[in-house]
Enzyme design. Structure first.
Site, mmCIF file in Angstrom:
data_model
loop_
_atom_site.group_PDB
_atom_site.id
_atom_site.type_symbol
_atom_site.label_atom_id
_atom_site.label_comp_id
_atom_site.label_asym_id
_atom_site.label_seq_id
_atom_site.Cartn_x
_atom_site.Cartn_y
_atom_site.Cartn_z
ATOM 1 N N LYS A 22 -23.368 -12.501 6.400
ATOM 2 C CA LYS A 22 -22.589 -11.740 7.393
ATOM 3 C C LYS A 22 -23.123 -11.994 8.800
ATOM 4 O O LYS A 22 -22.354 -12.296 9.717
ATOM 5 C CB LYS A 22 -22.656 -10.258 7.013
ATOM 6 C CG LYS A 22 -21.845 -9.341 7.886
ATOM 7 C CD LYS A 22 -21.481 -8.061 7.156
ATOM 8 C CE LYS A 22 -22.603 -7.043 7.098
ATOM 9 N NZ LYS A 22 -22.919 -6.459 8.410
ATOM 10 N N GLY A 94 -21.645 -3.059 13.824
ATOM 11 C CA GLY A 94 -22.645 -2.939 14.886
ATOM 12 C C GLY A 94 -22.930 -4.287 15.537
ATOM 13 O O GLY A 94 -23.114 -4.386 16.747
ATOM 14 N N ARG A 122 -23.021 5.582 16.371
ATOM 15 C CA ARG A 122 -24.286 4.826 16.358
ATOM 16 C C ARG A 122 -24.795 4.587 17.789
ATOM 17 O O ARG A 122 -23.997 4.456 18.706
ATOM 18 C CB ARG A 122 -24.078 3.501 15.598
ATOM 19 C CG ARG A 122 -23.756 3.782 14.129
ATOM 20 C CD ARG A 122 -23.568 2.530 13.338
ATOM 21 N NE ARG A 122 -24.776 1.735 13.296
ATOM 22 C CZ ARG A 122 -24.843 0.516 12.755
ATOM 23 N NH1 ARG A 122 -23.752 -0.036 12.242
ATOM 24 N NH2 ARG A 122 -25.977 -0.134 12.735
ATOM 25 N N ASP A 316 -31.990 -4.048 5.716
ATOM 26 C CA ASP A 316 -30.710 -3.771 5.046
ATOM 27 C C ASP A 316 -30.866 -3.580 3.541
ATOM 28 O O ASP A 316 -29.903 -3.253 2.848
ATOM 29 C CB ASP A 316 -29.715 -4.904 5.324
ATOM 30 C CG ASP A 316 -29.262 -4.893 6.787
ATOM 31 O OD1 ASP A 316 -29.417 -3.853 7.450
ATOM 32 O OD2 ASP A 316 -28.766 -5.925 7.254
HETATM 33 C C1 S3P Z 1 -28.022 -7.395 12.183
HETATM 34 C C2 S3P Z 1 -29.184 -6.787 12.569
HETATM 35 C C3 S3P Z 1 -29.730 -5.574 11.931
HETATM 36 C C4 S3P Z 1 -29.073 -5.327 10.576
HETATM 37 C C5 S3P Z 1 -27.582 -5.494 10.618
HETATM 38 C C6 S3P Z 1 -27.199 -6.894 11.074
HETATM 39 C C7 S3P Z 1 -27.581 -8.599 12.906
HETATM 40 O O1 S3P Z 1 -29.470 -4.463 12.759
HETATM 41 O O2 S3P Z 1 -29.408 -4.054 10.098
HETATM 42 O O3 S3P Z 1 -27.025 -5.242 9.340
HETATM 43 O O4 S3P Z 1 -26.631 -9.278 12.470
HETATM 44 O O5 S3P Z 1 -28.179 -8.907 13.952
HETATM 45 P P1 S3P Z 1 -30.488 -4.010 13.945
HETATM 46 O O6 S3P Z 1 -30.535 -5.096 14.937
HETATM 47 O O7 S3P Z 1 -29.877 -2.766 14.510
HETATM 48 O O8 S3P Z 1 -31.802 -3.746 13.266
#
Ligand code: S3P
Length: 429
Positions: A22, A94, A122, A316
């Site tokens: 992802k 996010g 968030r 994760d």
């Molecule tokens: C991600 C970073 C992580 C992770 C999210 C995907 C990314 O979040 O938990 O599922 O793709 O950069 P954080 O940067 O908030 O730790």
């Protein structure tokens, strides 16, 4: 399919090719969109989160030819995006909203980014603050703490920024904004978060260097289109790794899985618990380490102790680690993981509530959990809290329990792994 029934499995066996990563899929689309020329992304993840990124860049004027798992992206260069005619909906993602904010802060037009109820709850100050230091004009709901975010893009200046916590989303957002400045942007992380941005952007021509926990990027250079092959997602493979460990006579092989060391902390922890996991066929694909992973039944798992410095590499995987802990002989202690409270759901609360329903003894702390393993888990009615990783973790718990379980709001799996339940069924006996 908002309630899925899980019948305990006798054993789990077979081969899985987990869905494409992802994090890497998001980045492949984003970087291709702001590069010049025809970018090709192979083995792109088709799931709700990555569709949000595709949709966002189309709204920003980028042509994406959709061939299923291959995308052709007609990149228009750093300055090629156009003002969106509507609010940009980032869904549950996010990564989409935070990385895109870095790009849009530097583009000379107005945009509004929003998302679903979870995403709008968030924290966004973590990107608004450093981007603000670069001159970005971003405001959001509740005194700029939450989305919707309104961005008036303009000229940015480089920054030297000490990150208060490890976050690949925050780091990547600042690095992307740094591409648009004249000068060197420098970021220091307290511990290493996933480094997909640092691996992929230089391939597009970015002048970027990593030395220990410091990353620098020089702005003002155009990016050029690339061909990217996305490896399988370790975070999706993780559910089958743990499921095979917990069920008797089980053996599951996962093929073509990304094993970037910033992502595989779960394997290290499971091995200290006594897990039988083998990694073979190691190779590199588009700058990322990839391998096959074999996971076998491992009775008599020992409890684990997880401390703050281990957290970024398994951020994760906590929900599924909690399920492994629920079957271990003793009390697993997890601390320094307060970030879990601001993921797609409050994952500390969600796992405490849902594992308790199965008869596991769980104690909640502000930054973690104590989980005392039980010989037998009881099948129960549980809820995903709208969170894909909680849904999949509780399904694995249900598979290893006595009696039938119901996973409510199970459709959340479509965020990252639409075929999760059919894959689980195929491997189960
Ligand atoms: C991600 C970073 C992580 C992770 C999210 C995907 C990314 O979040 O938990 O599922 O793709 O950069 P954080 O940067 O908030 O730790």
């Amino acid at each position: 399919m908002d309630r899925i029934e899980i019948t305990p499995a006798k054993r789990l066996s077979g081969e899985v090719i987990p869905p494409p990563d992802k994090s890497i899929s998001h980045r492949a689309v984003m970087f291709s969109a702001i590069a010049r020329g025809k970018g090709i992304v192979r083995n792109f993840l088709r799931a709700q989160d990555t569709e949000s990124t595709m949709h966002a860049f189309r709204t920003l004027g980028i042509e994406i030819v959709d061939q299923g798992h291959t995308l052709i992206i007609h990149g228009k260069g750093l300055r090629g995006l156009t003002e969106p005619f509507d609010v940009v909906d980032c869904g549950n993602s996010g990564t989409t909203i935070r990385l895109l904010s870095g790009v849009l802060s530097a583009n000379p037009f107005f945009s509004v980014l929003t998302g679903d109820r979870s995403l709008r709850s968030r924290p966004m100050a973590r990107i608004i603050k450093p981007l603000g230091l670069m001159g970005a004009q971003i405001t959001g709901r509740e005194n700029s703490r939450y989305a919707p975010l309104a961005i008036r893009g303009g000229k940015l200046t480089p920054v030297t920024y000490e990150m208060p916590f490890a976050s690949a989303q925050v780091k990547s957002s600042i690095l992307l904004a740094g591409l648009y400045t004249e000068g060197m942007t420098e970021i220091r992380e307290p511990s290493k978060s996933r480094d997909h941005t640092e691996r992929m952007l230089p391939a597009f021509g970015a002048d970027m260097k990593t030395e220990g926990l410091t990353i620098t990027v020089a702005g003002g250079r155009e990016l050029y289109a690339q061909e990217i092959d996305v490896p399988g997602d370790f975070s999706s493979a993780a559910f089958f790794i743990v499921a095979a460990l917990l069920l008797p006579d089980s053996e599951v092989v996962m093929k073509n899985v990304g094993i970037n060391p910033t992502r595989t902390g779960l394997i290290d922890v499971l091995k200290t618990m006594g897990a039988d996991i083998e990694i073979s066929n190691r190779r590199f694909v588009s700058g990322e380490p990839v391998a096959d992973i074999l996971s076998r039944s491992s009775s008599g798992l020992r409890p684990a102790v997880v401390t703050a410095e281990m957290v970024p590499s398994l951020i994760d995987e906590f929900p599924i680690l909690c399920v492994a802990a629920a079957k271990a002989g003793g009390t697993t202690i997890i601390r320094g993981a307060a970030e879990l409270r601001v993921k797609e759901s409050d994952r500390i609360r969600a796992m405490a509530v849902e594992l308790s329903r199965m008869g596991v003894q769980v104690e909640e702390f502000p930054d973690g959990l104590n989980i005392t393993g039980a010989e037998d888990l009881n099948g129960a009615e549980v809820d995903s809290h709208g969170d894909h990783r909680i849904a999949m973790s509780m399904a694995v718990a249900g598979l290893a329990a006595h009696g039938v379980s119901g996973i409510n709001n199970a459709s959340a799996v479509a965020i990252s792994f639409p075929d999760f339940f059919s894959t689980l069924q195929r491997l189960s006996e």
